[in-house]
Motif scaffolding. Sequence first.
Motif, PDB file in Angstrom:
ATOM      1  N   ARG A  42     -70.980  30.994  -9.101  1.00 52.19           N
ATOM      2  CA  ARG A  42     -70.233  32.141  -8.645  1.00 52.19           C
ATOM      3  C   ARG A  42     -69.237  31.802  -7.736  1.00 52.19           C
ATOM      4  O   ARG A  42     -67.988  32.205  -7.566  1.00 52.19           O
ATOM      5  CB  ARG A  42     -71.059  33.225  -8.112  1.00 52.19           C
ATOM      6  N   LEU A  43     -69.706  30.957  -6.711  1.00 52.25           N
ATOM      7  CA  LEU A  43     -68.868  30.568  -5.571  1.00 52.25           C
ATOM      8  C   LEU A  43     -67.750  29.573  -6.063  1.00 52.25           C
ATOM      9  O   LEU A  43     -66.594  29.851  -5.522  1.00 52.25           O
ATOM     10  CB  LEU A  43     -69.698  29.752  -4.571  1.00 52.25           C
ATOM     11  N   ASP A  44     -67.984  28.956  -7.046  1.00 52.64           N
ATOM     12  CA  ASP A  44     -66.780  28.046  -7.620  1.00 52.64           C
ATOM     13  C   ASP A  44     -65.887  28.826  -8.406  1.00 52.64           C
ATOM     14  O   ASP A  44     -64.630  28.503  -8.151  1.00 52.64           O
ATOM     15  CB  ASP A  44     -67.590  27.048  -8.738  1.00 52.64           C
ATOM     16  N   GLU A  45     -66.412  29.925  -8.876  1.00 48.40           N
ATOM     17  CA  GLU A  45     -65.335  30.713  -9.748  1.00 48.40           C
ATOM     18  C   GLU A  45     -64.592  31.527  -8.714  1.00 48.40           C
ATOM     19  O   GLU A  45     -63.383  31.808  -8.761  1.00 48.40           O
ATOM     20  CB  GLU A  45     -66.356  31.824 -10.531  1.00 48.40           C
ATOM     21  N   LEU A  46     -65.211  32.105  -7.659  1.00 44.58           N
ATOM     22  CA  LEU A  46     -64.528  32.715  -6.743  1.00 44.58           C
ATOM     23  C   LEU A  46     -63.436  31.812  -5.935  1.00 44.58           C
ATOM     24  O   LEU A  46     -62.401  32.114  -5.516  1.00 44.58           O
ATOM     25  CB  LEU A  46     -65.623  33.094  -5.527  1.00 44.58           C
ATOM     26  N   VAL A  47     -63.986  30.557  -5.464  1.00 45.84           N
ATOM     27  CA  VAL A  47     -62.742  29.614  -4.936  1.00 45.84           C
ATOM     28  C   VAL A  47     -61.611  29.630  -5.739  1.00 45.84           C
ATOM     29  O   VAL A  47     -60.405  29.631  -5.395  1.00 45.84           O
ATOM     30  CB  VAL A  47     -63.641  28.012  -4.938  1.00 45.84           C
ATOM     31  N   GLU A  75     -67.019  25.550   1.483  1.00 45.78           N
ATOM     32  CA  GLU A  75     -66.204  25.688  -0.105  1.00 45.78           C
ATOM     33  C   GLU A  75     -64.763  26.348   0.279  1.00 45.78           C
ATOM     34  O   GLU A  75     -63.827  26.075  -0.759  1.00 45.78           O
ATOM     35  CB  GLU A  75     -66.848  26.622  -1.053  1.00 45.78           C
ATOM     36  N   ILE A  76     -64.471  27.171   1.180  1.00 41.93           N
ATOM     37  CA  ILE A  76     -63.153  27.668   1.582  1.00 41.93           C
ATOM     38  C   ILE A  76     -62.753  27.524   3.067  1.00 41.93           C
ATOM     39  O   ILE A  76     -62.819  28.429   3.735  1.00 41.93           O
ATOM     40  CB  ILE A  76     -63.332  29.109   0.951  1.00 41.93           C
ATOM     41  N   PRO A  77     -62.665  26.201   3.178  1.00 42.17           N
ATOM     42  CA  PRO A  77     -62.256  25.987   4.911  1.00 42.17           C
ATOM     43  C   PRO A  77     -61.225  26.647   5.396  1.00 42.17           C
ATOM     44  O   PRO A  77     -61.311  26.885   6.513  1.00 42.17           O
ATOM     45  CB  PRO A  77     -62.212  24.577   4.783  1.00 42.17           C
ATOM     46  N   GLU A  78     -60.248  27.008   4.471  1.00 39.20           N
ATOM     47  CA  GLU A  78     -58.938  27.681   4.939  1.00 39.20           C
ATOM     48  C   GLU A  78     -59.431  29.335   5.275  1.00 39.20           C
ATOM     49  O   GLU A  78     -58.325  30.047   5.730  1.00 39.20           O
ATOM     50  CB  GLU A  78     -57.833  27.562   4.064  1.00 39.20           C
ATOM     51  N   ALA A  79     -60.511  29.725   4.709  1.00 39.38           N
ATOM     52  CA  ALA A  79     -60.656  31.151   5.140  1.00 39.38           C
ATOM     53  C   ALA A  79     -61.074  31.497   6.582  1.00 39.38           C
ATOM     54  O   ALA A  79     -61.156  30.592   7.444  1.00 39.38           O
ATOM     55  CB  ALA A  79     -61.959  31.504   4.254  1.00 39.38           C
ATOM     56  N   MET A  80     -60.589  32.712   7.088  1.00 37.50           N
ATOM     57  CA  MET A  80     -60.626  33.150   8.473  1.00 37.50           C
ATOM     58  C   MET A  80     -61.915  33.728   8.413  1.00 37.50           C
ATOM     59  O   MET A  80     -62.173  34.718   7.800  1.00 37.50           O
ATOM     60  CB  MET A  80     -59.463  34.023   8.689  1.00 37.50           C
ATOM     61  N   HIS A  81     -62.758  33.502   9.601  1.00 43.30           N
ATOM     62  CA  HIS A  81     -63.959  34.125   9.653  1.00 43.30           C
ATOM     63  C   HIS A  81     -63.852  35.176  10.915  1.00 43.30           C
ATOM     64  O   HIS A  81     -63.353  34.839  11.908  1.00 43.30           O
ATOM     65  CB  HIS A  81     -65.044  33.138  10.056  1.00 43.30           C
ATOM     66  N   LEU A  82     -64.390  36.518  10.391  1.00 48.98           N
ATOM     67  CA  LEU A  82     -64.436  37.548  11.376  1.00 48.98           C
ATOM     68  C   LEU A  82     -65.757  37.649  11.683  1.00 48.98           C
ATOM     69  O   LEU A  82     -66.494  37.822  10.970  1.00 48.98           O
ATOM     70  CB  LEU A  82     -63.436  38.823  10.687  1.00 48.98           C
TER      71      LEU A  82
END
Length: 120
Positions: A42-47, A75-82
Motif C-alpha cells: 500500500r505504501l508503494d501504491e501511495l508513493v 519512502e516519501i522524503p520530500e513530504a512535510m512532517h507536521l
Amino acid sequence: MESRQLDKVIIVEGTSDRRKVKSVLKEDIEIICTNGTISLARLDELVDELVNRDVYILVDADESGEKLRKQFKKEIPEAMHLYIDKMYREVAAAPAYHIATVLLSANIDVNMEFVEQRMS
C-alpha cells in the motif's frame, strides 16, 4: 466526469483524525487514512499516487505514529512532517485551534475562527 486530483494531501492515521483535520480546513485537500499501519504494498501504491503533489504527514505523537512517520520519511522524503504537541498525544484529541495552528504553519488554509478561538 473526470475526478480532479488535488495538489495537496494530508496523511493521517485514523478516521477520527481525518474528521478533526477536515473540520478546520478551508481549502480542499485530500486526506488519506492509513488506519494506524500501512503495508509495504500500500505504501508503494501511495508513493506512486503522490508524485508531484504536496504531501503532509500528521500522525499521533505516540509510538505507532512515530513508526509510521519513519516509514514515510524513508519512502516519501520530500513530504512535510507536521507535529501536534506531545501533551495531546493523538491528532483526534488535540483541540481544533491547535490543529488549525499546526496546519497554518504549513501554509494550509484553515478557517481562522479556530485560530481566533485560541486568542480570545
